[in-house]
Design an enzyme around this catalytic site. Structure first.
Site, PDB file in Angstrom:
ATOM      1  N   CYS A  10       0.815  -1.230   0.000  1.00 47.79           N
ATOM      2  CA  CYS A  10       0.000   0.000   0.000  1.00 47.79           C
ATOM      3  C   CYS A  10       0.848   1.280   0.000  1.00 47.79           C
ATOM      4  CB  CYS A  10      -0.935   0.014   1.202  1.00 47.79           C
ATOM      5  SG  CYS A  10      -1.961   1.491   1.210  1.00 47.79           S
ATOM      6  N   VAL A  50      -6.611   0.417   4.697  1.00 50.17           N
ATOM      7  CA  VAL A  50      -5.394   0.817   5.379  1.00 50.17           C
ATOM      8  C   VAL A  50      -4.881   2.075   4.674  1.00 50.17           C
ATOM      9  CG1 VAL A  50      -4.821  -1.515   6.113  1.00 50.17           C
ATOM     10  CG2 VAL A  50      -3.941  -0.705   3.921  1.00 50.17           C
TER      11      VAL A  50
HETATM   12  N1  GSH Z   1      -7.752   7.707   0.782  1.00 50.34           N
HETATM   13  C1  GSH Z   1      -7.185   6.596   1.497  1.00 50.34           C
HETATM   14  C2  GSH Z   1      -6.897   5.474   0.532  1.00 50.34           C
HETATM   15  C3  GSH Z   1      -6.454   4.211   1.249  1.00 50.34           C
HETATM   16  C4  GSH Z   1      -6.584   2.986   0.351  1.00 50.34           C
HETATM   17  O1  GSH Z   1      -7.200   3.031  -0.731  1.00 50.34           O
HETATM   18  N2  GSH Z   1      -6.005   1.891   0.824  1.00 50.34           N
HETATM   19  C5  GSH Z   1      -6.143   0.644   0.100  1.00 50.34           C
HETATM   20  C6  GSH Z   1      -4.842  -0.153   0.135  1.00 50.34           C
HETATM   21  S1  GSH Z   1      -3.537   0.709  -0.688  1.00 50.34           S
HETATM   22  C7  GSH Z   1      -7.180  -0.214   0.792  1.00 50.34           C
HETATM   23  O2  GSH Z   1      -7.173  -0.334   1.989  1.00 50.34           O
HETATM   24  N3  GSH Z   1      -8.066  -0.838   0.019  1.00 50.34           N
HETATM   25  C8  GSH Z   1      -9.037  -1.742   0.540  1.00 50.34           C
HETATM   26  C9  GSH Z   1     -10.395  -1.442   0.036  1.00 50.34           C
HETATM   27  O3  GSH Z   1     -10.583  -0.458  -0.687  1.00 50.34           O
HETATM   28  O4  GSH Z   1     -11.300  -2.216   0.388  1.00 50.34           O
HETATM   29  C10 GSH Z   1      -5.924   7.061   2.237  1.00 50.34           C
HETATM   30  O5  GSH Z   1      -5.286   8.011   1.755  1.00 50.34           O
HETATM   31  O6  GSH Z   1      -5.597   6.500   3.296  1.00 50.34           O
END
Ligand code: GSH
Length: 218
Positions: A10, A50
């Protein structure tokens, strides 16, 4: 003890890792498999995403908010001291969050036509950084900034992708490449990923049917 909840690939978590390393703050990382999130994670994560930052029995989410918090409580301050410049940096950090999505969509493209369409889109988006970069808006107070911490994960992945497909070097005009080179030379950035990141990244996106990853022959 500060605890980060992470997924190994991530880029948003990596922003917080870089900020913590720049501030020499001790932290723990709990890695989870986002495809099979453990119950304890589902119980504390409002959006199922995350990074999470666990601090004093509380949970923070959203990487831009997490790095802001870290900057307020741990020295040295990485955001510019001038409120106007700081606000500009926050705005460009938000833009950088969108660039990470654009980059991921490029990697997830399933065929060559979709890949080229997303490549053109990412190129247009990256070009929007040139004016503020050349105007000095993206400069910190002469030191590594929180904005740098937020953009380094994007540049690290751009470098890896360019190794796989050399034409992707064209996405970063020289001023962007110079910025990227400066960030990627920082020890805090170099040490912000797991050792086998490259292999994991390629394997993860290959398994998702990435056309680009098919070019690696893996
Ligand atoms: N806007 C969020 C984006 C976080 C994000 O998209 N994390 C991804 C992993 S890189 C995630 O957890 N995805 C799981 C999902 O969307 O269910 C931030 O800046 O923290």
């Amino acid at each position: 003890m500060i605890k980060l909840v992470s997924f190994v690939l991530c880029p948003y978590v990596q922003r917080a890792v870089i900020a913590l390393r720049e501030k020499s703050v001790e932290y723990e990382v709990a890695y989870i498999d986002l495809a099979h999130p453990p119950e304890w994670f589902q119980a504390i994560s409002p959006l199922g995403k995350v990074p999470l930052l666990e601090v004093e029995d509380q949970v923070l989410f959203e990487s831009s908010v997490i790095i802001d918090y870290l900057d307020e409580v741990f020295q040295p301050r990485l955001h510019p001291m001038d409120p106007l410049r700081r606000a500009q940096h926050k705005a460009w950090i938000e833009f950088g969050s969108g660039l990470l999505v654009d980059q991921m969509e490029l990697v997830l493209a399933k065929d060559e036509a979709a890949f080229h369409e997303r490549q053109a889109h990412l190129e247009r988006q990256l070009k929007l950084l040139l004016a503020p970069l050349e105007a000095g808006v993206l400069d910190g107070d002469g030191v590594f900034s929180l904005l740098d911490a937020a953009y380094a994960p994007l540049f690290m992945r751009q470098e890896l992708l360019t190794e796989i497909r050399v034409e992707l070097a064209g996405l970063q005009p020289q001023p962007l490449q110079s910025w990227s080179d400066r960030l990627l030379a920082r020890p805090s950035v170099k040490g912000s990923l797991v050792d086998d990141f490259r292999e994991r990244y390629i394997a993860f996106f290959s398994a998702k049917g990435s056309w680009l990853m098919q070019q690696t022959g893996i």
